[in-house]
Write an enzyme that holds these catalytic residues in place. Structure first.
Site, PDB file in Angstrom:
ATOM      1  N   CYS A 182       0.996  -1.283   0.183  1.00 26.83           N
ATOM      2  CA  CYS A 182      -0.122  -0.009  -0.004  1.00 26.83           C
ATOM      3  C   CYS A 182       0.680   1.265   0.036  1.00 26.83           C
ATOM      4  CB  CYS A 182      -0.905  -0.046   1.294  1.00 26.83           C
ATOM      5  SG  CYS A 182      -2.053   1.518   1.360  1.00 26.83           S
TER       6      CYS A 182
ATOM      7  N   CYS B 282      -0.363   4.465   2.018  1.00 31.54           N
ATOM      8  CA  CYS B 282      -0.197   3.952   3.326  1.00 31.54           C
ATOM      9  C   CYS B 282       1.255   4.333   4.189  1.00 31.54           C
ATOM     10  CB  CYS B 282      -0.506   2.471   3.968  1.00 31.54           C
ATOM     11  SG  CYS B 282      -2.066   1.981   3.285  1.00 31.54           S
ATOM     12  N   ASP B 283       2.049   3.498   3.286  1.00 40.55           N
ATOM     13  CA  ASP B 283       3.660   3.615   3.693  1.00 40.55           C
ATOM     14  C   ASP B 283       4.692   4.481   2.832  1.00 40.55           C
ATOM     15  OD1 ASP B 283       2.672   1.491   5.429  1.00 40.55           O
ATOM     16  OD2 ASP B 283       2.955  -0.059   4.085  1.00 40.55           O
TER      17      ASP B 283
END
Ligand code: NAP
Length: 298
Positions: A127, A130-131
């Protein structure tokens, strides 16, 4: 006892809940992880009619709050089994309904190579939105050739110092418009016709080894690897009440009904031509409407 149990709180399941609640039905929404599903990993959604641009997280939040205001009952439990009499067994209980809508989507496909699991959170991610922020001015690779991989590479090119886009073929499945934008980025390097064969490092990912079509290998140093090679359904638990195709997607002749009366399917988890946000919400609205109409007849 519920009138409709919806399994999965992604865009398809949440839309089913929206329609069912607006029809004044008693609804239980079961979700194993977090509401939103896969759209949470989309950095930017720009092809949803009527909304020029929105992040996946914002879309999921807005849809969830719309449903929450209608008084949805949501339980964060893992479904273990569904019976043809419309009983749902979870890790925490047993629930009964007149109709069930399966909207479980699909999960990220794994490369299935050694140490992949070990490096999750230590250099390996599925992701980018997200990261990605953890890789400011670092070197990353993105693996895949679909829209997710192209979007991720573009997003990461604005954060990381260098982005390798590794794809196993020459042609991309993703949109040409994004591909053209990527080609203009000076910090993006394309590595085509290559597969990732090993992940290397001590406690954290330090490099990946690539193998080309002539079986030549090459190692490149990276701090992070974003695996974006598509999704897979997880429908084995439903195989007593639905038919699956050879990839595990739920078969439905009309895109709503399954082989079991009163059990419906919606979203990415079914066999379909196009898996996008637009088609997921469309499926969700149709499944709830059909379920409500058929419940009224019985
Ligand atoms: P996808 O379209 O299925 O693409 C998966 C990519 O990964 C393909 O290029 C495939 O290569 C590659 N791949 C599959 N298995 C692999 C393996 N074992 N090793 C290496 N490479 C592998 O998946 P996606 O990009 O996640 O997209 C899923 C759906 O969401 C699509 O319909 C997509 O259009 C949609 N989506 C849309 C947007 C948007 O509109 N902005 C954004 C994200 C996703 P091959 O091409 O060689 O098979």
């Amino acid at each position: 006892m519920y009138q409709i149990i919806i399994i999965g709180a992604g865009p398809a399941g949440l839309t089913s809940a929206l329609y069912a609640l607006r029809a004044n039905k008693k609804v239980l929404l079961l979700e194993a992880k977090a509401y939103g599903g896969q759209i949470l990993t989309a950095n930017s959604v720009e092809n949803y009619p009527g909304i020029e641009k929105i992040s996946g997280v914002d879309f999921a939040d807005q849809l969830y709050h719309q449903v929450e205001k209608l008084g949805v009952e949501i339980k964060y439990e893992t479904v273990l089994r569904v019976e043809s009499d419309k009983t749902v067994i979870t890790n925490n209980g047993k629930y009964q309904a007149d109709a069930i809508i399966i909207a479980t989507g699909a999960s990220n496909r794994k490369l299935n190579i050694e140490r992949e699991q070990e490096f999750v959170g230590k250099g390996v991610s599925y992701c980018a939105s997200c990261d990605g922020t953890f890789y400011k001015n670092k070197i990353v690779a993105v693996n895949g050739g679909g829209n997710t991989a192209l979007d991720d590479a573009l997003y990461l090119s604005g954060i990381a110092a260098k982005v390798y886009l590794v794809h196993r073929r020459e042609e991309f499945r993703g949109e040409n418009k994004t591909l053209e934008e990527l080609k203009k980025k000076e910090n993006v390097e394309f590595i085509l016709n290559a597969n990732i064969v090993s992940l290397n490092g001590k406690d954290h990912l330090e490099s990946i080894t690539l193998k080309d079509q002539s079986e030549n290998t090459r190692e490149i140093s990276v701090d992070g690897l974003f695996i974006a090679i598509g999704q897979e359904p997880k429908n084995e638990i439903f195989s007593n009440v639905v038919d699956l195709d050879d990839k595990g997607y739920i078969l439905s002749e009309d895109g709503v009904h399954t082989k079991t009366e009163g059990i419906y399917v919606a979203g990415d988890t079914r066999v379909k031509l196009l898996r996008q946000l637009t088609t997921a919400v469309s499926d969700g609205s149709i499944a709830a409407t059909v379920a409500i109409r058929e419940m009224a007849k019985n």
